[in-house]
Design a protein around this motif. Structure first.
Motif, PDB file in Angstrom:
ATOM      1  N   LEU A 154       3.657  13.738  -1.044  1.00  0.00           N
ATOM      2  CA  LEU A 154       3.183  13.572   0.331  1.00  0.00           C
ATOM      3  C   LEU A 154       4.120  12.717   1.181  1.00  0.00           C
ATOM      4  CD1 LEU A 154      -0.640  12.995  -0.317  1.00  0.00           C
ATOM      5  CD2 LEU A 154       0.529  15.112   0.305  1.00  0.00           C
ATOM      6  N   TYR A 155       5.268  12.353   0.621  1.00  0.00           N
ATOM      7  CA  TYR A 155       6.164  11.446   1.340  1.00  0.00           C
ATOM      8  C   TYR A 155       7.556  12.052   1.523  1.00  0.00           C
ATOM      9  CZ  TYR A 155       2.902   7.560   1.121  1.00  0.00           C
ATOM     10  OH  TYR A 155       1.813   6.761   1.298  1.00  0.00           O
ATOM     11  N   THR A 156       8.137  11.843   2.719  1.00  0.00           N
ATOM     12  CA  THR A 156       9.558  12.114   2.959  1.00  0.00           C
ATOM     13  C   THR A 156      10.156  10.873   3.606  1.00  0.00           C
ATOM     14  OG1 THR A 156       9.106  13.083   5.134  1.00  0.00           O
ATOM     15  CG2 THR A 156       9.250  14.595   3.258  1.00  0.00           C
ATOM     16  N   ALA A 216       0.838  -1.207   0.000  1.00  0.00           N
ATOM     17  CA  ALA A 216       0.000   0.000   0.000  1.00  0.00           C
ATOM     18  C   ALA A 216       0.870   1.254   0.000  1.00  0.00           C
ATOM     19  CB  ALA A 216      -0.927  -0.017   1.206  1.00  0.00           C
ATOM     20  N   THR A 217       1.923   1.250   0.817  1.00  0.00           N
ATOM     21  CA  THR A 217       2.796   2.424   0.877  1.00  0.00           C
ATOM     22  C   THR A 217       3.453   2.675  -0.474  1.00  0.00           C
ATOM     23  OG1 THR A 217       3.226   2.084   3.235  1.00  0.00           O
ATOM     24  CG2 THR A 217       4.837   3.391   2.004  1.00  0.00           C
ATOM     25  N   ALA A 218       3.930   1.610  -1.120  1.00  0.00           N
ATOM     26  CA  ALA A 218       4.571   1.776  -2.426  1.00  0.00           C
ATOM     27  C   ALA A 218       3.590   2.329  -3.457  1.00  0.00           C
ATOM     28  CB  ALA A 218       5.142   0.430  -2.895  1.00  0.00           C
ATOM     29  N   THR A 219       2.349   1.836  -3.432  1.00  0.00           N
ATOM     30  CA  THR A 219       1.335   2.297  -4.392  1.00  0.00           C
ATOM     31  C   THR A 219       0.971   3.759  -4.156  1.00  0.00           C
ATOM     32  OG1 THR A 219       0.404   0.073  -4.614  1.00  0.00           O
ATOM     33  CG2 THR A 219      -1.030   1.922  -5.200  1.00  0.00           C
ATOM     34  N   LEU A 220       0.724   4.117  -2.895  1.00  0.00           N
ATOM     35  CA  LEU A 220       0.349   5.496  -2.582  1.00  0.00           C
ATOM     36  C   LEU A 220       1.495   6.459  -2.848  1.00  0.00           C
ATOM     37  CD1 LEU A 220      -1.579   4.761   0.723  1.00  0.00           C
ATOM     38  CD2 LEU A 220      -2.588   5.525  -1.447  1.00  0.00           C
ATOM     39  N   ARG A 221       2.711   6.011  -2.560  1.00  0.00           N
ATOM     40  CA  ARG A 221       3.868   6.880  -2.785  1.00  0.00           C
ATOM     41  C   ARG A 221       4.051   7.153  -4.275  1.00  0.00           C
ATOM     42  NH1 ARG A 221       9.049   6.992   0.682  1.00  0.00           N
ATOM     43  NH2 ARG A 221      10.273   8.566  -0.405  1.00  0.00           N
ATOM     44  N   ALA A 222       3.826   6.125  -5.089  1.00  0.00           N
ATOM     45  CA  ALA A 222       3.935   6.315  -6.537  1.00  0.00           C
ATOM     46  C   ALA A 222       2.846   7.258  -7.052  1.00  0.00           C
ATOM     47  CB  ALA A 222       3.830   4.966  -7.240  1.00  0.00           C
ATOM     48  N   ALA A 223       1.653   7.205  -6.410  1.00  0.00           N
ATOM     49  CA  ALA A 223       0.544   8.050  -6.862  1.00  0.00           C
ATOM     50  C   ALA A 223       0.692   9.487  -6.383  1.00  0.00           C
ATOM     51  CB  ALA A 223      -0.778   7.471  -6.362  1.00  0.00           C
ATOM     52  N   GLY A 237       4.249  10.288   5.643  1.00  0.00           N
ATOM     53  CA  GLY A 237       3.541   9.652   4.544  1.00  0.00           C
ATOM     54  C   GLY A 237       2.062   9.578   4.847  1.00  0.00           C
ATOM     55  N   ILE A 238       1.284   9.101   3.876  1.00  0.00           N
ATOM     56  CA  ILE A 238      -0.172   9.007   4.028  1.00  0.00           C
ATOM     57  C   ILE A 238      -0.502   7.990   5.115  1.00  0.00           C
ATOM     58  CG2 ILE A 238      -2.313   8.325   2.871  1.00  0.00           C
ATOM     59  CD1 ILE A 238      -1.084   9.339   0.270  1.00  0.00           C
ATOM     60  N   ALA A 239      -1.441   8.351   5.982  1.00  0.00           N
ATOM     61  CA  ALA A 239      -1.850   7.453   7.055  1.00  0.00           C
ATOM     62  C   ALA A 239      -2.639   6.284   6.465  1.00  0.00           C
ATOM     63  CB  ALA A 239      -2.700   8.212   8.070  1.00  0.00           C
ATOM     64  N   LEU A 240      -2.087   5.095   6.550  1.00  0.00           N
ATOM     65  CA  LEU A 240      -2.743   3.919   5.974  1.00  0.00           C
ATOM     66  C   LEU A 240      -4.060   3.609   6.675  1.00  0.00           C
ATOM     67  CD1 LEU A 240       0.206   1.435   5.339  1.00  0.00           C
ATOM     68  CD2 LEU A 240      -0.880   3.036   3.761  1.00  0.00           C
ATOM     69  N   GLU A 241      -4.181   3.949   7.929  1.00  0.00           N
ATOM     70  CA  GLU A 241      -5.432   3.680   8.644  1.00  0.00           C
ATOM     71  C   GLU A 241      -6.586   4.480   8.043  1.00  0.00           C
ATOM     72  OE1 GLU A 241      -8.315   2.285  11.136  1.00  0.00           O
ATOM     73  OE2 GLU A 241      -6.358   1.473  10.600  1.00  0.00           O
ATOM     74  N   ASP A 242      -6.284   5.717   7.568  1.00  0.00           N
ATOM     75  CA  ASP A 242      -7.333   6.517   6.920  1.00  0.00           C
ATOM     76  C   ASP A 242      -7.820   5.817   5.657  1.00  0.00           C
ATOM     77  OD1 ASP A 242      -6.950   8.345   8.906  1.00  0.00           O
ATOM     78  OD2 ASP A 242      -5.881   9.816   7.666  1.00  0.00           O
ATOM     79  N   VAL A 243      -6.884   5.283   4.884  1.00  0.00           N
ATOM     80  CA  VAL A 243      -7.236   4.592   3.634  1.00  0.00           C
ATOM     81  C   VAL A 243      -8.031   3.328   3.946  1.00  0.00           C
ATOM     82  CG1 VAL A 243      -6.311   3.478   1.566  1.00  0.00           C
ATOM     83  CG2 VAL A 243      -5.184   5.514   2.500  1.00  0.00           C
ATOM     84  N   ARG A 244      -7.559   2.565   4.904  1.00  0.00           N
ATOM     85  CA  ARG A 244      -8.243   1.316   5.254  1.00  0.00           C
ATOM     86  C   ARG A 244      -9.666   1.581   5.745  1.00  0.00           C
ATOM     87  NH1 ARG A 244     -10.140  -1.664   8.829  1.00  0.00           N
ATOM     88  NH2 ARG A 244      -9.943  -0.006  10.371  1.00  0.00           N
TER      89      ARG A 244
END
Length: 473
Positions: free
Chosen positions: A156-158, A145-152, A182-189
């Protein structure tokens, strides 16, 4: 086939008018037609099939987390739910980039949900038709998920800064980790879970940043540095409990490489080739001849002082493989290597020392293993303030003391400053130097045994605490 029968007269002739009679076999009776049975068999088959289907299918109108699964087996329902989740999409803000739930590694326990739906709403139970099974919990594959969101949304990532361990000034120190974001994965889930319950195929989130910790944490670095510094404290080659060849911090660090693995954990490796140079020089540092120890004892055998430590003899065994084995041992955090040595234990020589005072001669004898090695004149207690006879041992001592007391013979008080080399053996009776007279060989003291200061110093150095004293007439 028919049978022909003729009639004859008694004389055997056949009358001309006798007709020929033929019997034909009887035809079988026609079978009854069972039209009702032929119609009933397909109906029964259909009925049995419907009953069987009702035993394996989920009731019509049933939904799992908003996904219709009626008329399906639990296996089909599990596939339906999984496919529905995988087909969902997430938009990062209105009009923002979109990613699929499948690319996020989203999944649900579809098998358990389908089994629950069948258990709650089997098709045979008409009262359970058109029911809803909720409780679907979505999970994400964090790395995917992190790799996908970071690519999109790379903006938003450091990257976090991993903790590090380095060797400086004879010890290992730590550089702490620094969080990235980075984007909070819990928000996405949570958004996907809400969308699944609401029947939404696409969900929109306003991505919020959260700290992203390094896989290599400060705590991991501190633990590794502690291990390495403890290795420095103990580094060396040992024979039994003795470190016979120490390894300096700088040399140990030159053998080691501190790195991290794919999980971010620290690893310690060592270079056998670098260690080999030290191993090659071990024999000349380890091998030694035995030397006897020398100790002073009392007449009862109690050990008082070690005069010579002595040493065990040692011969180093086969050194092949030591560098390799030590390198492997160092990777586990142990820097104390036990050498293969043959030890010849040291011998111990004991010596007994005795200070003998002959009051009748006014003389002291220094005896070692019952042999007189020195003697000189003393002054013991005068008449009325005698030095008591008996067997004693040296107790408290001091190199200089102000002495004061009351004479036993006269009852008068006295004070004597700066009395040198004082050794008490019986209450307040002691050996000491006397600088205030030189009439040695005669009874002069108030009970002590005094002598010239330089000889008192000699006795002070020669006779340890606990050594035996014999005073006799």
């Amino acid at each position: 086939m028919s049978e022909v029968i003729t009639r004859s007269e008694p004389d055997g002739s056949v009358p001309p008018e006798t007709p020929e009679v033929r019997w034909a076999p009887a035809e079988p009776a026609p079978k009854r037609r069972h039209l009702g049975l032929k119609i009933g068999i397909p109906v029964a088959v259909v009925t049995v099939g419907a009953v069987a289907a009702s035993l394996v299918l989920i009731a019509p109108g049933t939904a799992v987390a908003g996904v219709p699964v009626g008329w399906q087996t639990p296996g089909m329902a599990a596939d339906t739910v999984s496919s529905h989740v995988a087909g969902m999409t997430v938009s990062l803000g209105e009009g923002g980039p979109t990613v699929s739930a499948a690319d996020l590694g989203a999944s649900v326990d579809a098998g358990s949900l389908a089994d629950a739906a069948f258990a709650q709403s089997p098709m045979w139970n008409l009262g359970s038709w058109f029911s809803e099974v909720g409780g679907a919990e979505i999970s994400l594959d964090a790395e995917r998920a992190t790799a996908t969101l970071r690519a999109a949304a790379p903006e938003l990532y450091t990257d976090p800064t991993p903790a590090a361990v380095s060797f400086e000034d004879s010890s290992y120190t730590v550089s702490p980790a620094v969080d990235g974001s980075g984007i909070a994965l819990e928000d996405v889930r949570a958004a996907l879970e809400d969308g699944l319950s609401d029947g939404s195929a696409t969900v929109v989130i306003d991505p919020t940043a959260e700290p992203v910790a390094s896989a290599t944490t400060t705590e991991m670095a501190e633990a590794t540095a502690d291990t390495l510094n403890e290795m420095i404290d103990n580094a060396g080659f040992y024979a039994a409990d003795e470190r016979v060849v120490a390894v300096s911090a700088t040399k140990l660090a030159s053998w080691l490489t501190v790195d991290t693995d794919a999980s971010g954990a620290f690893t310690i490796t060592a270079d056998p080739a670098a260690i080999q140079a030290t191993v090659d020089g071990l024999p000349e540092k380890v091998d030694q001849d035995p030397e006897s120890a020398e100790v002073l004892t009392s007449e009862s055998g109690a050990q008082l002082v070690t005069l010579v430590e002595g040493q065990d003899g040692r011969v180093l065994g086969d050194t092949d493989g030591i560098a390799r084995d030590f390198a492997e041992q160092l990777t586990g955090g142990n820097a104390a290597y036990d050498l293969p040595v043959e030890v010849t234990p040291r011998e111990t020589v004991t010596t007994t020392r005795l200070a003998e005072v002959d009051l009748s001669e006014q003389r002291i004898y220094l005896r070692e293993n019952d042999k007189v090695i020195d003697t000189w004149l003393i002054s013991s207690g005068r008449e009325g303030a005698v030095t008591f006879t008996g067997r004693y041992s040296i107790g408290w001592r001091t190199p200089l003391q102000d002495m004061s007391g009351t004479s036993r013979d006269t009852g008068s008080k006295y004070t004597q400053p700066d009395v040198p080399w004082v050794m008490y053996f019986n209450g307040n009776q002691a050996f000491h130097g006397a600088y205030w007279h030189d009439n040695f060989g005669n009874r002069m003291s108030a009970g002590c045994v005094n002598m010239p200061p330089h000889l008192a110093k000699k006795l002070y150095d020669w006779l340890p605490n606990g050594a035996d004293v014999w005073i006799h007439a």
